[in-house]
Motif scaffolding. Sequence first.
Motif, PDB file in Angstrom:
ATOM      1  N   ARG A 822       0.830  -1.207   0.000  1.00 23.63           N
ATOM      2  CA  ARG A 822       0.000   0.000   0.000  1.00 23.63           C
ATOM      3  C   ARG A 822       0.864   1.257   0.000  1.00 23.63           C
ATOM      4  NH1 ARG A 822      -3.426  -2.440   4.966  1.00 23.63           N
ATOM      5  NH2 ARG A 822      -4.573  -4.007   3.780  1.00 23.63           N
ATOM      6  N   ARG A 823       1.857   1.215   0.830  1.00 23.22           N
ATOM      7  CA  ARG A 823       2.707   2.386   0.894  1.00 23.22           C
ATOM      8  C   ARG A 823       3.453   2.591  -0.415  1.00 23.22           C
ATOM      9  NH1 ARG A 823       7.223   4.872   2.353  1.00 23.22           N
ATOM     10  NH2 ARG A 823       7.029   6.481   3.940  1.00 23.22           N
ATOM     11  N   ASP A 824       3.903   1.489  -0.957  1.00 21.07           N
ATOM     12  CA  ASP A 824       4.693   1.578  -2.186  1.00 21.07           C
ATOM     13  C   ASP A 824       3.854   2.098  -3.356  1.00 21.07           C
ATOM     14  OD1 ASP A 824       7.437   0.811  -3.174  1.00 21.07           O
ATOM     15  OD2 ASP A 824       6.202  -0.166  -4.676  1.00 21.07           O
ATOM     16  N   VAL A 825       2.625   1.655  -3.407  1.00 21.38           N
ATOM     17  CA  VAL A 825       1.774   2.105  -4.514  1.00 21.38           C
ATOM     18  C   VAL A 825       1.390   3.571  -4.345  1.00 21.38           C
ATOM     19  CG1 VAL A 825      -0.539   1.857  -5.514  1.00 21.38           C
ATOM     20  CG2 VAL A 825       0.864  -0.176  -5.096  1.00 21.38           C
ATOM     21  N   GLN A 826       1.157   3.951  -3.114  1.00 25.35           N
ATOM     22  CA  GLN A 826       0.626   5.297  -2.910  1.00 25.35           C
ATOM     23  C   GLN A 826       1.674   6.384  -2.830  1.00 25.35           C
ATOM     24  OE1 GLN A 826      -2.682   5.635   0.155  1.00 25.35           O
ATOM     25  NE2 GLN A 826      -1.569   3.831   0.776  1.00 25.35           N
ATOM     26  N   LYS A 827       2.894   6.010  -2.565  1.00 27.67           N
ATOM     27  CA  LYS A 827       3.818   7.066  -2.180  1.00 27.67           C
ATOM     28  C   LYS A 827       4.130   8.013  -3.334  1.00 27.67           C
ATOM     29  CE  LYS A 827       7.963   4.158  -2.261  1.00 27.67           C
ATOM     30  NZ  LYS A 827       8.904   3.544  -1.319  1.00 27.67           N
ATOM     31  N   GLN A 828       4.414   9.216  -2.936  1.00 27.90           N
ATOM     32  CA  GLN A 828       4.700  10.224  -3.932  1.00 27.90           C
ATOM     33  C   GLN A 828       6.026   9.914  -4.595  1.00 27.90           C
ATOM     34  OE1 GLN A 828       2.902  12.463  -5.138  1.00 27.90           O
ATOM     35  NE2 GLN A 828       1.176  12.424  -3.717  1.00 27.90           N
ATOM     36  N   MET A 829       6.052  10.110  -5.861  1.00 21.67           N
ATOM     37  CA  MET A 829       7.310   9.883  -6.555  1.00 21.67           C
ATOM     38  C   MET A 829       7.385  10.706  -7.824  1.00 21.67           C
ATOM     39  SD  MET A 829       6.842   6.034  -8.138  1.00 21.67           S
ATOM     40  CE  MET A 829       8.368   6.132  -9.084  1.00 21.67           C
ATOM     41  N   GLY A 830       8.594  10.864  -8.285  1.00 27.75           N
ATOM     42  CA  GLY A 830       8.820  11.503  -9.567  1.00 27.75           C
ATOM     43  C   GLY A 830       9.266  10.443 -10.555  1.00 27.75           C
ATOM     44  N   PHE A 831       8.946  10.657 -11.814  1.00 23.31           N
ATOM     45  CA  PHE A 831       9.306   9.688 -12.844  1.00 23.31           C
ATOM     46  C   PHE A 831      10.321  10.297 -13.801  1.00 23.31           C
ATOM     47  CE2 PHE A 831       5.099   8.783 -11.291  1.00 23.31           C
ATOM     48  CZ  PHE A 831       5.088   7.412 -11.147  1.00 23.31           C
ATOM     49  N   ASP A 832      11.074   9.404 -14.413  1.00 24.79           N
ATOM     50  CA  ASP A 832      11.985   9.824 -15.464  1.00 24.79           C
ATOM     51  C   ASP A 832      12.835  11.009 -14.996  1.00 24.79           C
ATOM     52  OD1 ASP A 832      13.089   9.527 -17.890  1.00 24.79           O
ATOM     53  OD2 ASP A 832      11.453  10.411 -19.044  1.00 24.79           O
ATOM     54  N   ALA A 833      13.489  10.794 -13.887  1.00 21.15           N
ATOM     55  CA  ALA A 833      14.168  11.917 -13.233  1.00 21.15           C
ATOM     56  C   ALA A 833      15.663  11.948 -13.554  1.00 21.15           C
ATOM     57  CB  ALA A 833      13.984  11.812 -11.713  1.00 21.15           C
ATOM     58  N   VAL A 834      16.184  13.136 -13.541  1.00 23.25           N
ATOM     59  CA  VAL A 834      17.625  13.331 -13.676  1.00 23.25           C
ATOM     60  C   VAL A 834      18.059  14.288 -12.580  1.00 23.25           C
ATOM     61  CG1 VAL A 834      19.511  14.083 -15.144  1.00 23.25           C
ATOM     62  CG2 VAL A 834      17.474  13.119 -16.179  1.00 23.25           C
ATOM     63  N   MET A 835      19.102  13.924 -11.895  1.00 21.12           N
ATOM     64  CA  MET A 835      19.570  14.779 -10.811  1.00 21.12           C
ATOM     65  C   MET A 835      21.000  15.222 -11.091  1.00 21.12           C
ATOM     66  SD  MET A 835      19.922  13.688  -6.821  1.00 21.12           S
ATOM     67  CE  MET A 835      21.500  13.944  -6.043  1.00 21.12           C
ATOM     68  N   ARG A 836      21.243  16.477 -10.825  1.00 21.92           N
ATOM     69  CA  ARG A 836      22.597  17.014 -11.002  1.00 21.92           C
ATOM     70  C   ARG A 836      22.926  17.846  -9.763  1.00 21.92           C
ATOM     71  NH1 ARG A 836      26.421  19.604 -14.751  1.00 21.92           N
ATOM     72  NH2 ARG A 836      25.707  18.267 -16.439  1.00 21.92           N
ATOM     73  N   VAL A 837      24.111  17.657  -9.235  1.00 26.43           N
ATOM     74  CA  VAL A 837      24.551  18.475  -8.102  1.00 26.43           C
ATOM     75  C   VAL A 837      25.670  19.393  -8.578  1.00 26.43           C
ATOM     76  CG1 VAL A 837      25.512  18.486  -5.782  1.00 26.43           C
ATOM     77  CG2 VAL A 837      23.945  16.661  -6.463  1.00 26.43           C
ATOM     78  N   ARG A 838      25.417  20.672  -8.520  1.00 23.03           N
ATOM     79  CA  ARG A 838      26.444  21.655  -8.875  1.00 23.03           C
ATOM     80  C   ARG A 838      27.089  22.165  -7.611  1.00 23.03           C
ATOM     81  NH1 ARG A 838      22.597  22.392 -12.450  1.00 23.03           N
ATOM     82  NH2 ARG A 838      23.194  22.508 -14.636  1.00 23.03           N
ATOM     83  N   THR A 839      28.347  22.538  -7.728  1.00 28.42           N
ATOM     84  CA  THR A 839      29.052  23.049  -6.557  1.00 28.42           C
ATOM     85  C   THR A 839      29.785  24.323  -6.935  1.00 28.42           C
ATOM     86  OG1 THR A 839      30.850  21.590  -7.192  1.00 28.42           O
ATOM     87  CG2 THR A 839      29.412  20.837  -5.438  1.00 28.42           C
ATOM     88  N   SER A 840      30.150  25.077  -5.928  1.00 30.04           N
ATOM     89  CA  SER A 840      30.917  26.284  -6.202  1.00 30.04           C
ATOM     90  C   SER A 840      32.358  25.903  -6.524  1.00 30.04           C
ATOM     91  CB  SER A 840      30.851  27.225  -5.001  1.00 30.04           C
ATOM     92  OG  SER A 840      31.243  26.557  -3.824  1.00 30.04           O
TER      93      SER A 840
END
Length: 1176
Positions: A822-840
């Motif tokens: 139940r939790r797995d089906v309901q939980k909020q999620m994003g799809f087709d995601a790309v994450m980038r971490v920029r730094t100084s």
Amino acid sequence: MNVNQQPHMASPYGQPQPGYQGYPQPGYGGDNVPSGYPAQYAPYNGPGSAYQQGPPQGYSPYASFPSKTLTTNLVSDLSSSSPLDLGMRGPPTSGAPPVSGAQNYSQFGQGETQNGPPPMVAPPQRPPVSQPYTPAAVNLPGPQPTYGQQYGAPPVSMQQMTNQMASMQVGSTAPSPAGPGYAPQSFPQAPPVSQPPFSTAQVQPGPTQSYGRPLPSTQPSFPRPPLPTSQPSAFPAGPPPTSTPSQLPGVIQPQPPVSQPPPYHSGPPPTSTGFPPRPPFHGMQGLPMTSQGPPMASQGPPMASQGPPMASQGPPMGSQGPPMAQANHILPTQPGMPPGPINTSLSGPPPQPGMQGYPAQQNGAFGQVRGPQPGYTGPYPGQQNYGAPSTAPAPAPAAPKRLDPDSIPSPIQVIEDDKANKGSEPFTTGVRGQAPPLVTTKFQVKDQGNASPRYIRCTSYNMPCNSDMAKQSQVPLAAVIKPLAPLPPDETPPYLVDHGESGPIRCNRCKAYMCPYMQFIEGGRRFQCGFCSCVTEVPPHYFQHLDHTGKRVDCYDRPELSMGSYEFMTTVDYCKNNKFPQPPAFIFLIDVSYNAVKNGMVGIVCQELKTLLDYLPRENPDVESNIRVGFVTYNKVLHFYNVKASLAQPQMMVVSDVADMFVPLLDGFLVNVSESRVVIESLLDQIPEMFADTRETETVFGPVIQAGLEALKAADCAGKLFVFHSSLPIAEAPGKLKNREDKKLVGTDKEKSLFQPQVSFYNTLAKECVAQGCCVDLFLFPNQYVDVATLGVVPTSTGGSIYKYTYFQAPSDQERFLNDLRRDVQKQMGFDAVMRVRTSTGIRVTDFFGSFFMSNTTDVELAGLDCDKTVTVEFKHDDKLSEETGALMQCAVLYTSCSGQRRLRIHNMAVNCCSQLADLYRNCETDTIINYFAKYAYRSILSSPTKNVRDSLMNQCAQILACYRKNCASPSSAGQLILPECMKLLPVYLNCVLKSDVLQPGADVSLDDRAYLRQLVSTMDVAESHVFFYPRLLPLQKLDVESMTLPMAVRDSEERLSRGGVYLLENGLNIFLWVGVSAQQELLQNIFGTPAFSQIDSNMTSLPALDNPFSKSLREIIESVRAQRSRYMKLMVVKQEDKLELIFKHFLVEDKNNNGGASYVDFLCHMHKEIRQLLS
Ligand SMILES: [Zn+2]
């Protein structure tokens, strides 16, 4: 050891119930919760929750952001072409000259942006997804010593430490009234189907069709949310600003009055007489209190009796260095003895008389019982009878040559001190470099310009200015990022910002997004990037005047100028193939082979889905979910189902050619739940019947994922596959596996191969899944080895999850499975995601840990990213940092929301930089360091012998502590162990990692369990990893049913258990209720409804609902503890001296264990030795 609550040693628990027929109805049928679902598994509120939010304190930061810049036409700028790309790469095209570091961004070229209004970058193509992300070989810095991790004899050195001690008081977890599950839906009766008119034809794929609601090309596939620009983004839940999106209705998180501990005195060093009194509940009846002073001392011999008075044990704490960095001294010497080499005192404990000095029946007084209990094997022989009343005030000379556990840093003390110090005030993020409260402290966060610690936690909030310092200290520089973390209801979700048709405002060179670190200049016409210093023109529509301090006058009206976290609406440039995404789809793929049917899984899944499909994720709770669903069953062949609304009955299409998987139907496979409800229900009713008598035992697995992937491709959408699978896929098909379980390899150099996939097929498949945005969640129901290491490749590369229910038995396990599902089906999620971490400039991200895929060195690709997942990133210097500017990071996650919106979530974080090592050590967070180390080590065993991994980890920690000792602590005897205040728990937690089942397994730990845990830990946040490695142990006899507060936890050691007590232990995966043989009859009566210990049924998985306040409170506590974790924990009752107790004892992590894992005391002595060697 059984990690999965299921015995692989078949016996002690979870035996099949004789005579059990099928499975009972899920237990949520009766009680209606009007507001809907959840309660006990609090989907949106779970995992981050070692914190429980405090009462709202009137903070409503941007409750009324003026609606500036509200957006307009989403589709007006469809011209430029851009792939799925954060658009972050591109050579500098404007302004300042490149600085070092910028060249990293150029690998995809395309930074055509000129200064000026239309600065949208349109990078051309998504890079070919060709390089699998290969975890780095183990390379723990530092020499790899050859000492073994053998800790022979227990140490005997009499060591003392001056440690800060503050009074402890419980005030944390509130029992939340557990709601009774979700209300059943009354469905229209499906037509009785006794003879399904299934066509069993093989249908060739037809022309691609669009499912759901194809949109006119002139309109975006979704309306812009009717929000002013600065509304909280809907992510955890719905657009309406008043909703508390991170909460499901019905999830109650009461905020009980928290009795605040007395103020914490951090100033003067504690002395033996300076302890604040403990809370009264330690019930010291019968103890010779008066001679011991304050109750604190009654936990063991008074500190003073273990050695010289604390004040004389070393320099006053304040003199150890900077005020914050108070050292913790542990004197190795006994009173009256000169300090000597510690190894002389590591020669085994003298036998301790008085082992049986345990006073009988001290129910309710855990503090009294410190000695081993009759009938117990102590953690090691010769255990001293600490704290027994008879010896309590014993003078020092009588003390044995053994380290007193009470004199070494106590996790409980640190946790309680932090609660006392930091739990009462909101944590504001505006002060750069301020370490947040611990994950075990309940606190409220106010976003004042840096991301909340719920999103980002750093190992150090003072980064060393240069790499030499970093290397010298060996302190890892890392951040644990949980981009979609749920927030407590009294905190505001990230606001949604819309910069209009040209998209988010960004630095021209490094493509960092507008944030509080951008400095506006020239009257507001340009801004200088805080990350790369490049100057970019402000687009006319974004222009605003500056005030006399140089700030934009609208600074506080705009989240992106004043807050650490927010979201941007994106333009079509941020979408794959230059078009807005379709809403995602969920596909359920159910194993219907013999085992899956027989253990009840098939029936349970089908029954549950009938209700659960009404709770698919949605942004606005009032609106139906946009997610479409599809169904497949399989054994050696696959069965697809047409559930189109217009059909009277579902239709089945069988694909038996699994070598080249295709989807035999397009129209009618993915459907809207409400439209096709009748057909879907009919299908779910029929599936268990259809396969009830199956004799097919073989399964395929690769083609199953391929089928889901092909279906998503055909529908041109991202989505998630829910695969319910039971056995090793040995049937002839791509991805076929063989049983390669070989325990003889454990401990050898070939052990690593057991964690590597046995075929490369799944790596290739994972890559394809990621390219499509196909996330895979795997629910396993194995009765034997299934090769989790191989089956887990696709889930762990696509941001998915693995759940494992070994020896699944419906009666005892379905509650856990259903809650997870139940939790797995309901939980909020994003799809087709790309994450980038920029730094100084000066640092950059060099390594990543988690469940994802990388096709280049910077972009973390996540087919799915749910609210429980974290990505840990490691930083390295590539230049000097400046104390003045500090170090900045910006995490940007581009994702498709559950309604199909393409969004960017931004988290900004600034930390301080320091040129003094002492400053580094004073501002570290050990829980986060341990999270990093665990992930590092767990990944390293893929490429290195486990023993080497353990050794290098231990060596790195010894170097960290030796560097502190050498450079930061004031001169003192070499025999002293001096720990930095912020890291005084590093040894105890490190030991827990080293002796975990993954790194040092016992003979009873299966290879599958190790692979499963290895993958599980890789996505854990800091709160989860903390409780996983150091479980929470609550003395229930201390429970005050009036106060609604949890009793203060005790340390994870058998000697802390009272035979008269009942304890709850949880680690995020398991809950145990340990019952002492001498537990008070009244206590037993209240909990179990029987006063007799012998009548307690240790097979029970839930407590009887008795009508007394204690029972009610306890059940509420269990539910609230479960609600805090991302996985449902099955309750296991353990009676003292019962055979099950062995399993329980495995979690008493301060004790020596059967796998050869050292006790805390022994390990600390060993670390001390290591440190001394490094220093000499
Ligand atoms: Zn920049």
